[in-house]
Write a protein that holds these residues in place. Structure first.
Motif, PDB file in Angstrom:
ATOM      1  N   ILE A  48       0.837  -1.202   0.000  1.00 32.24           N
ATOM      2  CA  ILE A  48       0.000   0.000   0.000  1.00 32.24           C
ATOM      3  C   ILE A  48       0.872   1.252   0.000  1.00 32.24           C
ATOM      4  O   ILE A  48       0.650   2.193  -0.771  1.00 32.24           O
ATOM      5  CB  ILE A  48      -0.950   0.009   1.218  1.00 32.24           C
ATOM      6  CG1 ILE A  48      -2.043  -1.049   1.052  1.00 32.24           C
ATOM      7  CG2 ILE A  48      -1.549   1.396   1.451  1.00 32.24           C
ATOM      8  CD1 ILE A  48      -2.799  -1.354   2.328  1.00 32.24           C
ATOM      9  N   ILE A  49       1.883   1.269   0.868  1.00 30.37           N
ATOM     10  CA  ILE A  49       2.762   2.433   0.984  1.00 30.37           C
ATOM     11  C   ILE A  49       3.570   2.632  -0.293  1.00 30.37           C
ATOM     12  O   ILE A  49       3.748   3.760  -0.747  1.00 30.37           O
ATOM     13  CB  ILE A  49       3.660   2.304   2.233  1.00 30.37           C
ATOM     14  CG1 ILE A  49       2.792   2.476   3.476  1.00 30.37           C
ATOM     15  CG2 ILE A  49       4.791   3.320   2.204  1.00 30.37           C
ATOM     16  CD1 ILE A  49       3.486   2.148   4.774  1.00 30.37           C
ATOM     17  N   PHE A  50       4.030   1.540  -0.899  1.00 28.51           N
ATOM     18  CA  PHE A  50       4.772   1.672  -2.150  1.00 28.51           C
ATOM     19  C   PHE A  50       3.914   2.355  -3.209  1.00 28.51           C
ATOM     20  O   PHE A  50       4.347   3.289  -3.888  1.00 28.51           O
ATOM     21  CB  PHE A  50       5.247   0.310  -2.667  1.00 28.51           C
ATOM     22  CG  PHE A  50       5.873   0.408  -4.026  1.00 28.51           C
ATOM     23  CD1 PHE A  50       7.144   0.934  -4.180  1.00 28.51           C
ATOM     24  CD2 PHE A  50       5.183   0.000  -5.151  1.00 28.51           C
ATOM     25  CE1 PHE A  50       7.715   1.056  -5.431  1.00 28.51           C
ATOM     26  CE2 PHE A  50       5.746   0.111  -6.417  1.00 28.51           C
ATOM     27  CZ  PHE A  50       7.018   0.645  -6.553  1.00 28.51           C
ATOM     28  N   LEU A 115      -8.179   3.230   9.060  1.00 25.02           N
ATOM     29  CA  LEU A 115      -8.566   1.848   8.809  1.00 25.02           C
ATOM     30  C   LEU A 115      -9.815   1.483   9.618  1.00 25.02           C
ATOM     31  O   LEU A 115     -10.730   0.845   9.098  1.00 25.02           O
ATOM     32  CB  LEU A 115      -7.412   0.899   9.146  1.00 25.02           C
ATOM     33  CG  LEU A 115      -7.594  -0.561   8.764  1.00 25.02           C
ATOM     34  CD1 LEU A 115      -7.760  -0.730   7.261  1.00 25.02           C
ATOM     35  CD2 LEU A 115      -6.389  -1.372   9.244  1.00 25.02           C
ATOM     36  N   ASP A 116      -9.864   1.907  10.870  1.00 24.25           N
ATOM     37  CA  ASP A 116     -11.028   1.632  11.719  1.00 24.25           C
ATOM     38  C   ASP A 116     -12.302   2.283  11.178  1.00 24.25           C
ATOM     39  O   ASP A 116     -13.388   1.726  11.297  1.00 24.25           O
ATOM     40  CB  ASP A 116     -10.790   2.137  13.148  1.00 24.25           C
ATOM     41  CG  ASP A 116      -9.754   1.326  13.906  1.00 24.25           C
ATOM     42  OD1 ASP A 116      -9.459   0.191  13.502  1.00 24.25           O
ATOM     43  OD2 ASP A 116      -9.230   1.846  14.914  1.00 24.25           O
ATOM     44  N   ASN A 117     -12.167   3.471  10.600  1.00 21.59           N
ATOM     45  CA  ASN A 117     -13.334   4.234  10.157  1.00 21.59           C
ATOM     46  C   ASN A 117     -13.714   4.031   8.692  1.00 21.59           C
ATOM     47  O   ASN A 117     -14.895   4.021   8.358  1.00 21.59           O
ATOM     48  CB  ASN A 117     -13.110   5.727  10.406  1.00 21.59           C
ATOM     49  CG  ASN A 117     -13.183   6.071  11.861  1.00 21.59           C
ATOM     50  OD1 ASN A 117     -14.268   6.199  12.403  1.00 21.59           O
ATOM     51  ND2 ASN A 117     -12.047   6.192  12.524  1.00 21.59           N
ATOM     52  N   LYS A 118     -12.719   3.885   7.836  1.00 22.23           N
ATOM     53  CA  LYS A 118     -12.976   3.825   6.394  1.00 22.23           C
ATOM     54  C   LYS A 118     -12.620   2.476   5.773  1.00 22.23           C
ATOM     55  O   LYS A 118     -13.018   2.201   4.641  1.00 22.23           O
ATOM     56  CB  LYS A 118     -12.193   4.918   5.658  1.00 22.23           C
ATOM     57  CG  LYS A 118     -12.648   6.315   5.985  1.00 22.23           C
ATOM     58  CD  LYS A 118     -14.034   6.557   5.442  1.00 22.23           C
ATOM     59  CE  LYS A 118     -14.478   7.968   5.707  1.00 22.23           C
ATOM     60  NZ  LYS A 118     -15.838   8.208   5.232  1.00 22.23           N
ATOM     61  N   GLY A 119     -11.825   1.673   6.484  1.00 22.06           N
ATOM     62  CA  GLY A 119     -11.398   0.405   5.936  1.00 22.06           C
ATOM     63  C   GLY A 119     -10.253   0.555   4.960  1.00 22.06           C
ATOM     64  O   GLY A 119      -9.793   1.655   4.678  1.00 22.06           O
ATOM     65  N   ILE A 120      -9.817  -0.566   4.436  1.00 22.41           N
ATOM     66  CA  ILE A 120      -8.651  -0.593   3.549  1.00 22.41           C
ATOM     67  C   ILE A 120      -8.929   0.108   2.220  1.00 22.41           C
ATOM     68  O   ILE A 120      -8.004   0.545   1.532  1.00 22.41           O
ATOM     69  CB  ILE A 120      -8.162  -2.050   3.340  1.00 22.41           C
ATOM     70  CG1 ILE A 120      -6.735  -2.075   2.786  1.00 22.41           C
ATOM     71  CG2 ILE A 120      -9.122  -2.818   2.455  1.00 22.41           C
ATOM     72  CD1 ILE A 120      -5.711  -1.544   3.728  1.00 22.41           C
ATOM     73  N   ASP A 121     -10.178   0.268   1.870  1.00 19.52           N
ATOM     74  CA  ASP A 121     -10.532   0.917   0.599  1.00 19.52           C
ATOM     75  C   ASP A 121     -10.134   2.396   0.567  1.00 19.52           C
ATOM     76  O   ASP A 121     -10.118   3.001  -0.502  1.00 19.52           O
ATOM     77  CB  ASP A 121     -12.015   0.763   0.299  1.00 19.52           C
ATOM     78  CG  ASP A 121     -12.381  -0.661  -0.063  1.00 19.52           C
ATOM     79  OD1 ASP A 121     -11.488  -1.414  -0.498  1.00 19.52           O
ATOM     80  OD2 ASP A 121     -13.560  -1.015   0.088  1.00 19.52           O
ATOM     81  N   TYR A 122      -9.821   2.977   1.727  1.00 17.04           N
ATOM     82  CA  TYR A 122      -9.317   4.361   1.745  1.00 17.04           C
ATOM     83  C   TYR A 122      -8.108   4.485   0.843  1.00 17.04           C
ATOM     84  O   TYR A 122      -7.935   5.484   0.155  1.00 17.04           O
ATOM     85  CB  TYR A 122      -8.959   4.776   3.177  1.00 17.04           C
ATOM     86  CG  TYR A 122      -8.303   6.153   3.244  1.00 17.04           C
ATOM     87  CD1 TYR A 122      -9.083   7.314   3.255  1.00 17.04           C
ATOM     88  CD2 TYR A 122      -6.919   6.283   3.307  1.00 17.04           C
ATOM     89  CE1 TYR A 122      -8.492   8.554   3.325  1.00 17.04           C
ATOM     90  CE2 TYR A 122      -6.321   7.525   3.367  1.00 17.04           C
ATOM     91  CZ  TYR A 122      -7.106   8.657   3.364  1.00 17.04           C
ATOM     92  OH  TYR A 122      -6.524   9.907   3.417  1.00 17.04           O
ATOM     93  N   TRP A 123      -7.261   3.449   0.859  1.00 17.45           N
ATOM     94  CA  TRP A 123      -6.049   3.494   0.065  1.00 17.45           C
ATOM     95  C   TRP A 123      -6.273   2.944  -1.322  1.00 17.45           C
ATOM     96  O   TRP A 123      -5.515   3.076  -2.210  1.00 17.45           O
ATOM     97  CB  TRP A 123      -4.913   2.759   0.766  1.00 17.45           C
ATOM     98  CG  TRP A 123      -4.429   3.545   1.959  1.00 17.45           C
ATOM     99  CD1 TRP A 123      -3.551   4.571   1.937  1.00 17.45           C
ATOM    100  CD2 TRP A 123      -4.802   3.362   3.328  1.00 17.45           C
ATOM    101  NE1 TRP A 123      -3.367   5.052   3.210  1.00 17.45           N
ATOM    102  CE2 TRP A 123      -4.120   4.318   4.091  1.00 17.45           C
ATOM    103  CE3 TRP A 123      -5.660   2.481   3.970  1.00 17.45           C
ATOM    104  CZ2 TRP A 123      -4.252   4.427   5.452  1.00 17.45           C
ATOM    105  CZ3 TRP A 123      -5.788   2.599   5.333  1.00 17.45           C
ATOM    106  CH2 TRP A 123      -5.096   3.563   6.076  1.00 17.45           C
TER     107      TRP A 123
END
Length: 123
Positions: A48-50, A115-123
């Protein structure tokens, strides 16, 4: 006079905020306390960071409605405060500039909140 020239050169060579360009191995070590958080493994975080910032702590991406900062590309519309967006919700209660240094403590805290509020889809 020579002292001022030396001082000027030092300020150019060593700016106040040092960027950190992580390697995969360094980042894996720094992120090990996030392993499994929200079901996301360290290799997934590294990926994700990459794709978000290229492992560069000083990455800034300006979008139409917000600007994103740092390794995790945390946006100033909702998550951090900046002078560019005074109406920010600033849910992480932090200045966006803090995501541009090489101390990832606050970055990780805010990424967990996202992550707690939006989930992984934020990224």
């Amino acid at each position: 006079m020579m002292f001022f020239v030396s001082l000027f050169l030092m300020s150019i060579l060593f700016p106040a905020m040092q960027a950190k360009l992580y390697t995969k191995c360094e980042l894996s070590e720094v992120l090990k306390d996030m392993d499994g958080y929200g079901g996301i493994t360290v290799p997934e975080w590294v990926c994700i960071i990459f794709h978000s910032s290229g492992y560069d702590t000083q990455t800034i991406v300006k979008n139409k409605d917000s600007t994103e900062y740092g390794l995790f590309q945390i946006g100033n519309k909702f998550w951090c405060g900046s002078s560019q967006n005074p109406q920010s919700r600033n849910f992480c209660d932090i200045s966006c500039d803090k995501f541009l240094d090489d101390d990832l403590t606050d970055d990780k805290m805010c990424a967990k909140k996202i992550l707690d509020n939006k989930g992984i889809d934020y990224w």
